[in-house]
Design a protein around this motif. Structure first.
Motif, mmCIF file in Angstrom:
data_model
loop_
_atom_site.group_PDB
_atom_site.id
_atom_site.type_symbol
_atom_site.label_atom_id
_atom_site.label_comp_id
_atom_site.label_asym_id
_atom_site.label_seq_id
_atom_site.Cartn_x
_atom_site.Cartn_y
_atom_site.Cartn_z
ATOM 1 N N LEU A 224 -21.691 -1.150 -25.961
ATOM 2 C CA LEU A 224 -21.803 -2.564 -26.507
ATOM 3 C C LEU A 224 -21.087 -2.872 -27.557
ATOM 4 N N GLU A 225 -21.004 -2.383 -28.823
ATOM 5 C CA GLU A 225 -20.234 -2.899 -29.919
ATOM 6 C C GLU A 225 -18.933 -3.408 -29.668
ATOM 7 N N CYS A 226 -18.151 -2.500 -28.806
ATOM 8 C CA CYS A 226 -16.844 -3.052 -28.768
ATOM 9 C C CYS A 226 -16.747 -4.182 -27.736
ATOM 10 N N SER A 227 -17.634 -4.335 -26.767
ATOM 11 C CA SER A 227 -17.635 -5.780 -25.981
ATOM 12 C C SER A 227 -17.924 -6.799 -26.934
ATOM 13 N N ALA A 228 -19.117 -6.626 -27.791
ATOM 14 C CA ALA A 228 -19.538 -7.642 -28.759
ATOM 15 C C ALA A 228 -18.410 -7.959 -29.784
ATOM 16 N N MET A 229 -17.769 -7.104 -30.420
ATOM 17 C CA MET A 229 -16.979 -7.291 -31.413
ATOM 18 C C MET A 229 -15.581 -7.922 -31.156
ATOM 19 N N SER A 230 -15.101 -7.153 -30.017
ATOM 20 C CA SER A 230 -13.800 -7.868 -29.482
ATOM 21 C C SER A 230 -13.745 -9.237 -28.952
ATOM 22 N N THR A 231 -14.796 -9.681 -28.326
ATOM 23 C CA THR A 231 -14.810 -10.884 -27.811
ATOM 24 C C THR A 231 -15.001 -11.860 -29.299
ATOM 25 N N LYS A 232 -16.074 -11.369 -30.055
ATOM 26 C CA LYS A 232 -16.167 -12.218 -31.330
ATOM 27 C C LYS A 232 -14.922 -12.706 -31.896
ATOM 28 N N TYR A 233 -14.037 -11.591 -32.053
ATOM 29 C CA TYR A 233 -12.886 -11.882 -33.080
ATOM 30 C C TYR A 233 -11.627 -12.208 -32.217
ATOM 31 N N LEU A 234 -11.599 -11.937 -31.119
ATOM 32 C CA LEU A 234 -10.299 -12.008 -30.311
ATOM 33 C C LEU A 234 -10.660 -13.233 -29.153
ATOM 34 N N GLY A 235 -11.937 -13.499 -28.874
ATOM 35 C CA GLY A 235 -11.981 -14.573 -27.834
ATOM 36 C C GLY A 235 -12.453 -13.683 -26.496
ATOM 37 N N ASP A 236 -13.015 -14.740 -25.634
ATOM 38 C CA ASP A 236 -13.554 -14.336 -24.502
ATOM 39 C C ASP A 236 -12.433 -13.465 -23.565
ATOM 40 N N TYR A 237 -11.342 -13.746 -23.793
ATOM 41 C CA TYR A 237 -10.085 -13.260 -22.998
ATOM 42 C C TYR A 237 -9.124 -12.805 -23.942
ATOM 43 N N PHE A 238 -8.597 -11.745 -24.080
ATOM 44 C CA PHE A 238 -7.727 -11.277 -25.120
ATOM 45 C C PHE A 238 -6.570 -10.547 -24.166
ATOM 46 N N ASP A 239 -5.598 -10.239 -25.166
ATOM 47 C CA ASP A 239 -4.412 -9.474 -24.415
ATOM 48 C C ASP A 239 -4.642 -8.072 -24.415
ATOM 49 N N ILE A 240 -4.713 -7.297 -25.585
ATOM 50 C CA ILE A 240 -4.474 -5.779 -25.211
ATOM 51 C C ILE A 240 -5.974 -4.979 -25.857
ATOM 52 N N HIS A 241 -6.218 -4.333 -25.214
ATOM 53 C CA HIS A 241 -7.598 -3.593 -25.431
ATOM 54 C C HIS A 241 -6.792 -1.876 -25.190
ATOM 55 N N GLY A 242 -6.955 -1.065 -26.445
ATOM 56 C CA GLY A 242 -6.569 0.091 -26.317
ATOM 57 C C GLY A 242 -7.583 1.080 -26.767
ATOM 58 N N GLY A 243 -7.311 2.628 -26.429
ATOM 59 C CA GLY A 243 -7.780 3.529 -26.722
ATOM 60 C C GLY A 243 -7.412 4.634 -26.421
ATOM 61 N N GLY A 244 -8.188 5.785 -26.480
ATOM 62 C CA GLY A 244 -7.664 7.169 -26.067
ATOM 63 C C GLY A 244 -8.145 7.143 -24.384
ATOM 64 N N MET A 245 -7.248 8.104 -23.815
ATOM 65 C CA MET A 245 -7.773 8.217 -22.431
ATOM 66 C C MET A 245 -8.934 8.958 -21.931
ATOM 67 N N ASP A 246 -9.438 9.148 -22.930
ATOM 68 C CA ASP A 246 -11.114 10.099 -22.862
ATOM 69 C C ASP A 246 -11.970 9.185 -22.777
ATOM 70 N N LEU A 247 -11.689 7.865 -23.180
ATOM 71 C CA LEU A 247 -12.529 6.667 -23.295
ATOM 72 C C LEU A 247 -12.521 5.853 -21.988
ATOM 73 N N LEU A 248 -11.659 6.165 -21.209
ATOM 74 C CA LEU A 248 -11.555 5.382 -19.806
ATOM 75 C C LEU A 248 -12.897 5.118 -19.202
ATOM 76 N N PHE A 249 -13.490 6.392 -19.135
ATOM 77 C CA PHE A 249 -14.938 6.540 -18.304
ATOM 78 C C PHE A 249 -15.775 7.190 -19.231
ATOM 79 N N PRO A 250 -16.887 6.689 -19.385
ATOM 80 C CA PRO A 250 -17.548 5.514 -19.061
ATOM 81 C C PRO A 250 -17.402 4.269 -19.911
ATOM 82 N N HIS A 251 -16.687 4.725 -21.083
ATOM 83 C CA HIS A 251 -16.768 3.748 -22.101
ATOM 84 C C HIS A 251 -16.075 2.362 -21.673
ATOM 85 N N HIS A 252 -14.763 2.469 -21.345
ATOM 86 C CA HIS A 252 -13.904 1.427 -21.222
ATOM 87 C C HIS A 252 -14.391 0.514 -19.584
ATOM 88 N N GLU A 253 -14.687 1.344 -18.827
ATOM 89 C CA GLU A 253 -15.235 0.910 -17.635
ATOM 90 C C GLU A 253 -16.542 0.118 -17.868
#
Length: 497
Positions: A224-253
RNA sequence: GGUUUCGUGGCCGAGUGGCUAGGCAGCGGUCUGCAAAACCGUGUACAGCGGUUCGACUCCGCUCGAAACCUCCA
């Protein structure tokens, strides 16, 4: 901007032209550290990878807002597998406030990232400071009908979501397969579907970290925190979200699902993922005895390290591989990187001292303008534009070093314009974009320069009288002090190790 | 078992349907009082087996091997 930057989007598995949503602004969000332990090698790769992304976007002229979170709430101790909060567990052991632990390791993280010359992001929000935003997001998802409450906890209804949306589109998973492959574990009775994930968890008595909410006193779910904070500071739709491949699932999904459910559309245009590192071909793990912290790397105190490796050696080593490839650490490979980096830095020092030799007669004049130097520059940009291909940039810088050394040996000549361009290439790519720096430079340098000038002039006199004993003695003693003297045609030069 | 990455010369690592990065180490040479550095030259490597193709390391399939994820928790 004539540079066409192509970046690999995990969502489409293809390289796509980077077109920011609101040029000249560019938004970048990267999953940051969970601050419950000393920073280790696993922290270095994503930090450096996205530092270069950040630096290159800045170089291209974008107004970049780079957000990287600090996770300071609710974590398990990885190896215990017993459902305890990572930070809370640590706090009980060390008799400290949980936030004291988080603060300590956040500070450690900053110190080591600074050492690696990782630029500080524009904003480093903490999960604990964004409880209201997270609670609001849970409410929105509940209102949208994609979540349900059970005993004070709120879960995301993956099965329902998957009817109209595709849960698994990022990681290539299919919900039905997930169900088949899921083991039945305790404590899942509250969830309707094994793949459902917590948006809000009611705190058990042993949980020290807890916040009030409409559903219970508890803590937010881990995506939840990533969804809440990314959209708070970058807007509802922003350019790039990055992270390690280990976070692909389930975190980023799950982030995708949360935003889709709460906002009504996805929030990320390009997903970037860096690959993992291995140590001697093995994964890094505490149980394998090859879990190496950055502190141990810098000081050489881990048993499996033959020597200390400087922050820039680590950084250079990481950048010598493309960010989407796995990268294997070994003493042999690191030592090779150390020497290679030294060659680059020495080359740059030589470059700074070079003067244009265009008018001197020279056996092999370099082609000018759009010739060799221009080709190197173009190749560097082409490499960066091709999904941040830092290894190719480095290869081209080595070609630059070869030219520099040939110039210093008077084997080639260069025009003033090309010399300037070569300097510009090094400052731009080596220092600004790749973020490498010369670790030898320090405050003592002017003093050292003066002393060495004196010593070498005395030694030169002994050499002129063929007093090799004195000459060699000076050189040998200096070598023990890690100062290497090199005798060339134009006199002696020195460098500090 | 599933999903996702990969498997390149002694080591680390780019890359491409035919023209073969780079670094480190090695070997030969130039330079040098010696040394170091530098420069020049030198290595037909692309896991295995099939297939597609005029031609594959590069495309497809299978096998073997490695890594991440597939669970409560960030």
């Amino acid at each position: 901007m004539e540079n066409k930057l192509f970046i690999h989007n995990t969502l489409t598995r293809k390289k796509e032209l980077f077109e920011p949503i609101n040029p000249p602004f560019a938004g970048l969000y990267v999953c940051g550290p969970t601050v419950y332990g000393d920073p280790h090698l696993g922290h270095a790769r994503p930090a450096i990878t996205f530092d270069v992304v950040f630096r290159y976007l800045l170089h291209l002229g974008y107004k970049v807002r780079y957000v990287r979170n600090i996770t300071d709430v609710g974590h398990l101790v990885a190896d215990l597998d017993d459902g305890e909060d990572k930070i809370a567990k640590k706090a009980q052991v060390e008799q400290l406030e949980p936030m004291e632990i988080a603060q300590y390791y956040a500070d450690r993280y900053f110190i080591f990232m600074d050492a690696l010359n990782v630029k500080r992001p524009s904003i480093e929000p903490r999960a604990s400071g964004h409880m209201i935003e997270q609670i609001l997001m849970v409410s929105k998802i509940l209102d949208a009908g994609y979540a349900y409450e059970v005993n004070g906890s709120v879960y995301f209804d993956v099965e329902k979501y998957n009817i109209t949306h595709e849960y698994g589109k990022l990681s290539g998973r299919v919900l039905d397969d997930l169900m088949t492959n899921t083991r039945t574990l305790e404590g899942q009775d509250e969830k309707r579907h094994p793949s459902d994930f917590a948006l809000w968890k009611k705190a058990q008595p042993e949980h020290i970290m807890r916040w009030p909410s409409p559903w219970s006193e508890g803590f937010p779910g881990w995506h939840l925190e990533c969804s809440a904070m990314s959209t708070k500071y970058l807007g509802d739709y922003f350019d790039i979200h990055g992270g390690g491949m280990d976070l692909l699932f389930p975190h980023h999904e799950s982030e995708i699902a949360q935003c889709q459910a709460a906002i009504g559309h996805e929030s990320v245009k390009y997903w970037l993922h860096n690959n993992m590192i291995t140590i001697n071909g093995q994964k890094m793990g505490k149980s394998l005895g090859n879990f190496i912290t950055l502190d141990e790397f810098f000081t050489g105190t881990h048993a499996s390290l033959h020597q200390a490796y400087s922050p820039m050696t680590i950084r250079f080593f990481i950048l010598q591989a493309h960010y989407r490839s796995t990268l294997d650490f070994s003493n042999e490979a690191l030592q090779a990187a150390e020497k290679g980096l030294k060659k680059l830095m020495t080359g740059y020092e030589t470059l700074v001292k070079l003067i244009a030799t265009e008018k001197l007669s020279s056996p092999t004049p370099l082609p000018q303008g759009e010739g060799r130097i221009g080709e190197i520059k173009d190749a560097c940009y082409a490499a960066m534009n091709d999904d941040f291909n830092s290894p190719i940039v480095i290869a081209n810088l080595f070609e630059g070093v070869r030219i520099i050394n040939s110039l210093a040996d008077k084997k080639e000549s260069i025009s003033a314009g090309d010399l300037e361009m070569l300097k510009e290439i090094f400052t731009t790519f080596l220092f600004d974009i790749l973020g490498l720096k010369n670790e030898k430079a320090n405050d003592q340098r002017p003093l050292l320069d003066g002393l060495m000038q004196l010593v070498l002039s005395i030694r030169q006199k002994s050499r002129e009288t063929k007093d090799w004993g004195t000459s060699d003695q000076i050189r040998d003693v200096l070598q023990k002090l890690h100062i290497i003297v090199k005798d060339g045609k134009e006199g002696s030069s020195w460098s500090a190790e």
